[in-house]
Design a protein around this motif. Structure first.
Motif, mmCIF file in Angstrom:
data_model
loop_
_atom_site.group_PDB
_atom_site.id
_atom_site.type_symbol
_atom_site.label_atom_id
_atom_site.label_comp_id
_atom_site.label_asym_id
_atom_site.label_seq_id
_atom_site.Cartn_x
_atom_site.Cartn_y
_atom_site.Cartn_z
ATOM 1 N N LEU A 153 -76.704 -45.348 1.954
ATOM 2 C CA LEU A 153 -76.498 -46.793 1.909
ATOM 3 C C LEU A 153 -75.476 -47.188 2.966
ATOM 4 O O LEU A 153 -74.446 -46.524 3.109
ATOM 5 N N THR A 154 -75.751 -48.252 3.719
ATOM 6 C CA THR A 154 -74.832 -48.730 4.751
ATOM 7 C C THR A 154 -74.062 -49.926 4.219
ATOM 8 O O THR A 154 -74.655 -50.894 3.732
ATOM 9 N N LEU A 155 -72.734 -49.867 4.312
ATOM 10 C CA LEU A 155 -71.886 -50.927 3.769
ATOM 11 C C LEU A 155 -70.910 -51.417 4.830
ATOM 12 O O LEU A 155 -70.111 -50.627 5.348
ATOM 13 N N PRO A 156 -70.944 -52.717 5.174
ATOM 14 C CA PRO A 156 -69.932 -53.255 6.092
ATOM 15 C C PRO A 156 -68.541 -53.182 5.455
ATOM 16 O O PRO A 156 -68.395 -53.370 4.247
ATOM 17 N N VAL A 157 -67.528 -52.889 6.262
ATOM 18 C CA VAL A 157 -66.158 -52.821 5.759
ATOM 19 C C VAL A 157 -65.218 -53.533 6.725
ATOM 20 O O VAL A 157 -65.499 -53.651 7.912
ATOM 21 N N GLU A 158 -64.107 -54.007 6.186
ATOM 22 C CA GLU A 158 -63.044 -54.577 7.014
ATOM 23 C C GLU A 158 -62.068 -53.453 7.330
ATOM 24 O O GLU A 158 -61.229 -53.094 6.518
#
Length: 250
Positions: A153-158
């Motif tokens: 799963l690909t998750l955008p992060v800050e």
């Protein structure tokens, strides 16, 4: 503060920082799920306080997080990373080590515990046993479809070092695949576990309370009333509790 690089047994480059103390003892700090060595500023603050107390501090990004090399997140991978951090510290001459872990980082500390060098554990928001999460509350349908199709799963992060992280299907299973008695019975050092009593902590805290009987007798569970899993509104209390523990047990 020195930037450091070391490698796990799979050859993955791990990035961290080392803060020099004066007492010859080292605290290794392990961040939580989807986070990095800063831990939303918590670890920046606590590591500075520990350094002022005389402790050396090592903080690092697990593989696939922060400035470390890429890989999908799994519990086994993070345990390998912490083992590498302990070996790196031993190579520097440290034989008195405390492990500080938050959330998933706390579970990693328990899994990677090494009685030869680790003298105490300090854990906040720990998952000390099996927890089943509803991942539809955490991830979008598109992300979950990607997970079904690819196993990742690909998750955008800050994060200042990366735009996204990759989470392996096994990582999500790792939260519920845990033998609490086996995990905690392996620990032979004084262990502090700090929980809140709100939100996710309403699940995690009773689970830890149930498992305290398998930890050494000089271990302790501290519950901060009103605290959520992040403890962001209760950092003064967390800092006071952990500093007092270090003074007494390390």
């Amino acid at each position: 503060m020195d930037n450091i690089t070391f490698y796990n047994n799979a050859g993955l480059r791990l990035s961290g920082v080392f803060q020099r103390g004066t007492n010859g003892k080292l605290v290794i700090m392990c961040h939580g799920f989807r986070s990095n060595r800063s831990s939303r500023g918590r670890f920046d603050r606590f590591s500075s306080t520990f350094q002022q107390m005389g402790y050396n501090v090592l903080r690092f990004d697990f593989g696939g997080c922060g400035n470390s090399d890429d890989r999908p997140l799994t519990l086994a991978g993070e345990v390998m990373d912490l083992t590498a951090a302990i070996n790196y510290a031993v190579g520097l001459g440290f034989e008195n080590i405390a492990l500080y872990g938050h959330s998933l980082g706390a579970r990693v500390c328990l899994e990677a515990y090494n009685s030869s060098y680790v003298n105490t554990l300090l854990l906040t928001g720990a998952g000390t046993g099996p927890v089943r999460y509803d991942w539809t509350d955490e991830f979008s349908s598109t992300q979950l479809k990607e997970l079904t199709a690819t196993g990742v799963l690909t998750l955008p992060v800050e994060d200042p070092y990366r735009p996204e992280i990759k989470i392996a299907r096994q990582m999500l299973l790792d939260f519920e695949q845990c033998d609490q008695q086996e995990l905690l019975s392996n620990i032979t050092c004084p262990t502090l576990i700090v929980h809140g009593d709100q939100g996710e902590e309403e699940i995690l805290m009773p689970l830890t309370k149930k498992g305290m009987k398998w930890l050494p007798e000089n271990s302790k569970l501290e519950v901060i009333k009103g605290a959520q899993h992040s403890f962001m509104e209760h950092l003064n209390e967390v800092e006071a509790i952990t500093c007092a523990w270090l003074r007494k047990h390390f």
